[in-house]
Write a protein that holds these residues in place. Structure first.
Motif, PDB file in Angstrom:
ATOM      1  N   THR A 180       7.666  -2.995  -7.746  1.00  0.00           N
ATOM      2  CA  THR A 180       6.523  -3.716  -8.305  1.00  0.00           C
ATOM      3  C   THR A 180       5.248  -3.142  -7.711  1.00  0.00           C
ATOM      4  O   THR A 180       5.079  -3.111  -6.497  1.00  0.00           O
ATOM      5  N   CYS A 181       4.374  -2.681  -8.577  1.00  0.00           N
ATOM      6  CA  CYS A 181       3.042  -2.196  -8.203  1.00  0.00           C
ATOM      7  C   CYS A 181       3.162  -1.053  -7.200  1.00  0.00           C
ATOM      8  O   CYS A 181       3.499   0.064  -7.592  1.00  0.00           O
ATOM      9  N   MET A 182       2.941  -1.291  -5.902  1.00  0.00           N
ATOM     10  CA  MET A 182       3.149  -0.217  -4.930  1.00  0.00           C
ATOM     11  C   MET A 182       4.552   0.371  -5.069  1.00  0.00           C
ATOM     12  O   MET A 182       4.744   1.590  -4.973  1.00  0.00           O
TER      13      MET A 182
ATOM     14  N   GLU B 287       0.851  -1.191   0.000  1.00  0.00           N
ATOM     15  CA  GLU B 287       0.000   0.000   0.000  1.00  0.00           C
ATOM     16  C   GLU B 287       0.888   1.243   0.000  1.00  0.00           C
ATOM     17  O   GLU B 287       1.592   1.516   0.964  1.00  0.00           O
ATOM     18  N   SER B 288       0.850   1.980  -1.106  1.00  0.00           N
ATOM     19  CA  SER B 288       1.828   3.057  -1.301  1.00  0.00           C
ATOM     20  C   SER B 288       1.716   4.177  -0.268  1.00  0.00           C
ATOM     21  O   SER B 288       2.737   4.716   0.167  1.00  0.00           O
ATOM     22  N   THR B 289       0.495   4.544   0.137  1.00  0.00           N
ATOM     23  CA  THR B 289       0.370   5.651   1.099  1.00  0.00           C
ATOM     24  C   THR B 289       0.999   5.267   2.436  1.00  0.00           C
ATOM     25  O   THR B 289       1.647   6.081   3.089  1.00  0.00           O
TER      26      THR B 289
ATOM     27  N   ARG C 126      -1.173   6.225 -12.492  1.00  0.00           N
ATOM     28  CA  ARG C 126      -2.546   6.367 -11.984  1.00  0.00           C
ATOM     29  C   ARG C 126      -2.843   5.139 -11.145  1.00  0.00           C
ATOM     30  O   ARG C 126      -2.747   4.005 -11.622  1.00  0.00           O
ATOM     31  N   ARG C 127      -3.165   5.361  -9.872  1.00  0.00           N
ATOM     32  CA  ARG C 127      -3.385   4.237  -8.953  1.00  0.00           C
ATOM     33  C   ARG C 127      -4.692   3.519  -9.263  1.00  0.00           C
ATOM     34  O   ARG C 127      -5.661   4.137  -9.692  1.00  0.00           O
ATOM     35  N   ASN C 128      -4.708   2.232  -8.968  1.00  0.00           N
ATOM     36  CA  ASN C 128      -5.913   1.396  -9.120  1.00  0.00           C
ATOM     37  C   ASN C 128      -6.565   1.578 -10.486  1.00  0.00           C
ATOM     38  O   ASN C 128      -7.784   1.544 -10.609  1.00  0.00           O
ATOM     39  N   ALA C 129      -5.743   1.756 -11.518  1.00  0.00           N
ATOM     40  CA  ALA C 129      -6.264   2.181 -12.810  1.00  0.00           C
ATOM     41  C   ALA C 129      -7.017   1.070 -13.533  1.00  0.00           C
ATOM     42  O   ALA C 129      -7.900   1.335 -14.331  1.00  0.00           O
TER      43      ALA C 129
HETATM   44  N1  GLN Z   1      -0.680  -4.565  -5.417  1.00  0.00           N
HETATM   45  C1  GLN Z   1      -0.303  -3.375  -5.079  1.00  0.00           C
HETATM   46  O1  GLN Z   1       0.869  -3.104  -4.768  1.00  0.00           O
HETATM   47  C2  GLN Z   1      -1.399  -2.370  -4.997  1.00  0.00           C
HETATM   48  C3  GLN Z   1      -0.947  -0.952  -4.914  1.00  0.00           C
HETATM   49  C4  GLN Z   1      -2.020  -0.115  -4.250  1.00  0.00           C
HETATM   50  N2  GLN Z   1      -3.199  -0.056  -5.068  1.00  0.00           N
HETATM   51  C5  GLN Z   1      -1.481   1.289  -3.989  1.00  0.00           C
HETATM   52  O2  GLN Z   1      -1.971   2.218  -4.573  1.00  0.00           O
HETATM   53  O3  GLN Z   1      -0.607   1.468  -3.195  1.00  0.00           O
END
Ligand code: GLN
Length: 202
Positions: free
Chosen positions: A80-82, A50-52, A107-110
């Motif tokens: 990776t992702c986050m 979770e990036s935040t 863009r998050r959760n795109a």
């Molecule tokens: N799988 C993930 O790392 C999800 C990232 C998450 N949606 C975020 O915005 O931080």
């Protein structure tokens, strides 16, 4: 010179999966929670999560400045992702702080929320002809890329794997499949760094 040691940021997220995949690919690993840990790592992987939350934890653990410093000096980094969100220049539509390590806007959760998570066969020419089974979980896409950024894979017309010199980002989670080709690609980025690298502007 000993084998390079890959640090995996271990504040939150799917750390163990990355450690296992890196070790299957032949690397030594180290969990990074403090600036001292970071100092012992030759490269850094930031997992999904979770990036935040992680941006706040990086500040609290005193890791924000040393990570920026090392990566800007050429240390290989993969998010990776986050981890990609945390590394981006900025986040579309949000005033979310980032480490600003790669010149992209994400863009998050795109691709949709949890229910829309998916495994997609992606063409990634840099990894060879065989499509890559890419797992997307509330994944970001790349909305803008700067001139120095190479787009290595796309999904639905949006970048999902990007590289700018020593910094690699994937929207998806190669650590959650048995296919270690992206981990090997990252290790090859390290091997190449043993040679003199061109100075990066800025
Ligand atoms: N799988 C993930 O790392 C999800 C990232 C998450 N949606 C975020 O915005 O931080």
């Amino acid at each position: 010179m000993g084998a390079p040691r890959i640090g995996v940021l271990a504040l939150q997220g799917d750390v163990v999966e990355h450690v296992r995949a890196l070790e299957r690919a032949g690397a030594e690993t180290l969990e990074v929670r403090t600036p001292d840990d970071l100092a012992r790592a030759d490269a850094l992987v930031v997992p999904g999560g979770e990036s935040t939350t992680v941006i706040r934890l990086l500040d609290r653990f005193g890791l924000t400045a040393p990570i920026r410093q090392r990566v800007r000096a050429g240390m290989p980094f993969w998010g990776t992702c986050m981890g990609l969100i945390v590394a981006a220049h900025d986040v579309a539509g949000l005033a979310q702080p980032t480490l600003d390590l790669i010149d992209v806007t994400v863009r998050r959760n795109a691709f949709g929320r949890q229910v829309a998570s998916a495994e997609v066969l992606l063409a990634i020419p840099a990894l060879g002809g065989e499509p890559f089974p890419a797992v997307f979980i509330r994944a970001p896409w790349i909305e803008r890329t700067g001139p120095q950024v190479e787009v290595l894979a796309q999904r639905d017309g949006h970048g999902v794997m990007v590289r700018q010199g020593n910094v690699l980002g994937t929207s998806f989670h190669p650590e959650l499949t048995g296919d270690d080709r992206v981990h090997r690609y990252f290790l090859a980025m390290l091997a190449r760094r043993a040679e003199p690298v061109e100075a990066s502007p800025g």
